[in-house]
Write a protein that holds these residues in place. Structure first.
Motif, short mmCIF file in Angstrom:
data_model
loop_
_atom_site.label_atom_id
_atom_site.label_comp_id
_atom_site.label_asym_id
_atom_site.label_seq_id
_atom_site.Cartn_x
_atom_site.Cartn_y
_atom_site.Cartn_z
N LEU A 130 37.32 4.90 39.16
CA LEU A 130 36.74 6.23 38.98
C LEU A 130 37.88 7.23 38.96
O LEU A 130 38.69 7.27 39.89
N VAL A 131 37.95 8.02 37.89
CA VAL A 131 38.97 9.07 37.83
C VAL A 131 38.39 10.34 38.41
O VAL A 131 37.26 10.72 38.07
N ILE A 132 39.13 11.01 39.27
CA ILE A 132 38.65 12.28 39.81
C ILE A 132 39.66 13.38 39.53
O ILE A 132 40.84 13.11 39.28
N GLY A 133 39.16 14.62 39.59
CA GLY A 133 40.05 15.77 39.50
C GLY A 133 40.27 16.29 40.90
O GLY A 133 40.84 15.61 41.75
N ASN A 134 39.72 17.51 41.16
CA ASN A 134 39.85 18.07 42.52
C ASN A 134 38.63 17.78 43.39
O ASN A 134 38.53 18.31 44.50
N GLY A 135 37.69 17.00 42.90
CA GLY A 135 36.51 16.67 43.71
C GLY A 135 35.63 17.87 44.00
O GLY A 135 34.90 17.88 44.99
N SER A 136 35.64 18.87 43.11
CA SER A 136 34.84 20.08 43.40
C SER A 136 33.40 19.93 42.90
O SER A 136 32.58 20.81 43.13
N ASN A 137 33.12 18.83 42.20
CA ASN A 137 31.74 18.60 41.75
C ASN A 137 31.25 17.22 42.17
O ASN A 137 30.34 16.67 41.57
N LEU A 138 31.85 16.68 43.22
CA LEU A 138 31.56 15.30 43.62
C LEU A 138 30.90 15.25 44.99
O LEU A 138 31.34 15.91 45.92
N GLY A 183 38.72 23.28 40.43
CA GLY A 183 38.87 21.96 39.79
C GLY A 183 39.94 21.94 38.72
O GLY A 183 40.71 22.88 38.55
N THR A 184 39.97 20.82 38.01
CA THR A 184 41.02 20.56 37.03
C THR A 184 40.47 20.67 35.59
O THR A 184 39.25 20.66 35.39
N VAL A 185 41.41 20.68 34.67
CA VAL A 185 41.03 20.71 33.25
C VAL A 185 40.24 19.44 32.88
O VAL A 185 39.24 19.52 32.17
N ALA A 215 32.24 22.49 31.95
CA ALA A 215 32.10 23.55 32.96
C ALA A 215 31.86 24.89 32.28
O ALA A 215 32.36 25.14 31.17
N GLY A 216 31.11 25.74 32.94
CA GLY A 216 30.83 27.03 32.33
C GLY A 216 30.10 27.98 33.26
O GLY A 216 29.78 27.65 34.40
N THR A 217 29.88 29.16 32.71
CA THR A 217 29.18 30.22 33.43
C THR A 217 28.34 30.96 32.37
O THR A 217 28.31 30.54 31.22
C1 LIG Z 1 32.60 27.03 45.00
C2 LIG Z 1 32.34 26.30 43.69
C3 LIG Z 1 31.97 27.03 42.56
C4 LIG Z 1 31.74 26.36 41.35
N1 LIG Z 1 31.38 27.11 40.24
C5 LIG Z 1 31.18 26.49 39.06
C6 LIG Z 1 30.82 27.25 37.89
O1 LIG Z 1 30.73 28.46 37.91
N2 LIG Z 1 30.61 26.56 36.73
C7 LIG Z 1 30.75 25.19 36.65
O2 LIG Z 1 30.56 24.63 35.55
N3 LIG Z 1 31.08 24.47 37.73
C8 LIG Z 1 31.30 25.07 38.93
N4 LIG Z 1 31.63 24.31 40.03
C9 LIG Z 1 31.68 22.84 39.92
C10 LIG Z 1 33.09 22.28 39.61
O3 LIG Z 1 34.08 23.16 40.08
C11 LIG Z 1 33.30 22.01 38.12
O4 LIG Z 1 32.39 21.07 37.62
C12 LIG Z 1 34.73 21.50 37.85
O5 LIG Z 1 35.02 21.62 36.49
C13 LIG Z 1 34.97 20.05 38.32
O6 LIG Z 1 36.36 19.79 38.21
P1 LIG Z 1 37.08 18.74 39.17
O7 LIG Z 1 38.47 18.56 38.68
O8 LIG Z 1 36.96 19.14 40.59
O9 LIG Z 1 36.24 17.44 38.86
P2 LIG Z 1 35.69 16.34 39.90
O10 LIG Z 1 34.67 16.99 40.77
O11 LIG Z 1 36.81 15.65 40.56
O12 LIG Z 1 34.97 15.33 38.90
C14 LIG Z 1 33.82 15.74 38.17
C15 LIG Z 1 33.47 14.63 37.16
O13 LIG Z 1 34.46 14.56 36.14
C16 LIG Z 1 35.05 13.25 36.09
N5 LIG Z 1 36.47 13.44 35.77
C17 LIG Z 1 37.36 14.27 36.37
N6 LIG Z 1 38.55 14.22 35.75
C18 LIG Z 1 38.42 13.33 34.75
C19 LIG Z 1 39.31 12.82 33.74
N7 LIG Z 1 40.58 13.23 33.64
N8 LIG Z 1 38.85 11.88 32.87
C20 LIG Z 1 37.57 11.44 32.96
N9 LIG Z 1 36.68 11.89 33.87
C21 LIG Z 1 37.11 12.82 34.76
C22 LIG Z 1 34.81 12.64 37.47
O14 LIG Z 1 34.77 11.24 37.41
C23 LIG Z 1 33.44 13.23 37.80
O15 LIG Z 1 32.41 12.50 37.14
C24 LIG Z 1 31.87 24.95 41.26
C25 LIG Z 1 32.27 24.22 42.41
C26 LIG Z 1 32.50 24.89 43.61
C27 LIG Z 1 32.94 24.10 44.80
#
Ligand SMILES: Cc1cc2nc3c(=O)[nH]c(=O)nc-3n(C[C@H](O)[C@H](O)[C@H](O)COP(=O)(O)OP(=O)(O)OC[C@H]3O[C@@H](n4cnc5c(N)ncnc54)[C@H](O)[C@@H]3O)c2cc1C
Length: 316
Positions: free
Chosen positions: A64-72, A136-138, A146-148
């Motif tokens: 499982l690839v993760i970014g910053n775990g902000s949506n996990l 989170g990450t790109v 991701a969006g608003t």
């Molecule tokens: C306070 C707060 C506010 C937020 N506001 C918003 C908002 O306004 N809009 C919004 O859309 N989201 C929002 N989010 C949710 C989250 O921040 C986004 O979905 C963000 O883009 C997830 O990025 P991440 O790197 O943390 O991904 P993760 O949470 O680590 O992973 C999310 C998913 O992407 C997959 N993934 C990650 N990186 C890769 C890669 N390189 N290749 C393949 N798969 C991958 C993971 O397996 C997982 O399924 C918010 C979260 C928090 C905590």
């Protein structure tokens, strides 16, 4: 569990200090919950990433690839197999077309979305401000579309480079991607042929020339509004449920069901934003899941609406 001692030794031999075992995922998620990943690897190069995924394919071990775990939301018994973190080396932003209109900017998957937003403002490029304040990450932003209310990744993404499970790299143009609400699906034949989800290595974004001062002002306004409406001071994964296709938002339904402030263990429906489940301290993933089910049941019973989680629930 899936990794025997031989496999652990082999991973240690191949990846040295980049690999850890039984790593608590609570350290890698914004919710601050989640049991251990059997192996946790932060590759230092694309070559190393290719080695990891071809090793796991040969062994039949899932990754499982993760970014910053902000949506996990990682469940309490953790993640069998390998968790891969890309933030250690996949973190460059480059111009891939500076003289073009629109300007093309390529950001690697491990770049923080906020770093890309700041880069765009500094360089006087519009298009990224919709994402101001999204953690989170790109890579995560691309996979989650991701969006608003101001826009989403699908509005500006031009192409992605992905690694498939053989370790080979492929460029996928936008017309071979299917975006929907908080979701990207890559060409289905591709995933069928190569098993396993492709890994996003980088994304190329189409941005337009603009005035840095205006962009900065706009970003400030957007960020202020977010801070007023979201409980950013408490661990969460942002909006927990997807908004229903039409009509009221998930948060409005939860609020109308009288659920703000409802608790299960250390998990609580935020009083500030009803679509945020927050960890008030000491919550487990089971607390959060139980609260999720309670919300789904109450909203369904009252309004006949099925709320679907936006948060990715993984692990066992
Ligand atoms: C306070 C707060 C506010 C937020 N506001 C918003 C908002 O306004 N809009 C919004 O859309 N989201 C929002 N989010 C949710 C989250 O921040 C986004 O979905 C963000 O883009 C997830 O990025 P991440 O790197 O943390 O991904 P993760 O949470 O680590 O992973 C999310 C998913 O992407 C997959 N993934 C990650 N990186 C890769 C890669 N390189 N290749 C393949 N798969 C991958 C993971 O397996 C997982 O399924 C918010 C979260 C928090 C905590």
């Amino acid at each position: 569990m899936l990794l025997d001692q031989d496999s652990r030794n082999r991973l240690k031999y191949l990846f040295g200090s980049c690999v850890g075992f039984d790593e608590p995922m609570s350290r890698h998620t914004y919710f601050r919950v989640g049991g251990p990943a059997e192996a946790f690897i932060a590759p230092e190069s694309i070559g190393q990433l290719a080695e990891i995924i071809s090793w796991s394919r040969d062994k039949g071990i899932p990754y499982l690839v993760i970014g910053n775990g902000s949506n996990l939301l990682v469940k309490d018994n953790g993640i069998p197999g390998i968790v891969i973190l890309l933030t250690k080396c996949f973190n460059k932003i480059v111009f891939s077309g500076k003289e073009t209109e629109p300007v093309l900017v390529t950001a690697m998957a491990g770049v923080s979305t906020q770093a890309l937003c700041s880069f765009a403002i500094r360089e006087g490029l519009s298009g990224m401000n919709f994402a101001i304040g999204i953690p989170g990450t790109v890579g995560g932003a691309i996979m989650m579309n991701a969006g608003t209310s101001y826009g989403s990744v699908s509005d500006i993404l031009d192409s992605v480079n992905v690694m498939i499970s053989s370790g080979a790299m492929l460029k996928i143009p936008k017309d071979e991607m299917a975006f929907s609400y908080r979701k990207l699906s890559l060409n289905i034949n591709l995933t069928d042929q190569y098993e396993g989800e492709p890994i996003i290595i980088d994304g190329c974004f189409r941005l337009c020339r603009s005035d840095p001062a205006l962009l900065k002002k706009e970003a400030g306004r957007i960020l202020k509004k977010r801070r007023e409406n979201q409980p950013a001071e408490m661990p969460s994964a942002g909006s927990f449920f997807k908004n229903p296709p039409a009509g009221k938002t998930a948060g409005q339904f939860i609020d109308m069901a009288g659920l703000k402030g409802t608790r299960v263990g250390g998990a609580e429906i935020s009083a500030k934003h009803a679509n945020f489940i927050v960890n008030t301290g000491g919550a487990s993933a089971s607390d959060i899941l139980e609260l999720m089910q309670l919300v789904q049941k109450k909203v369904f019973d009252k309004f006949n609406i099925n709320l679907e989680p936006e948060v990715k629930i993984v692990g066992i």
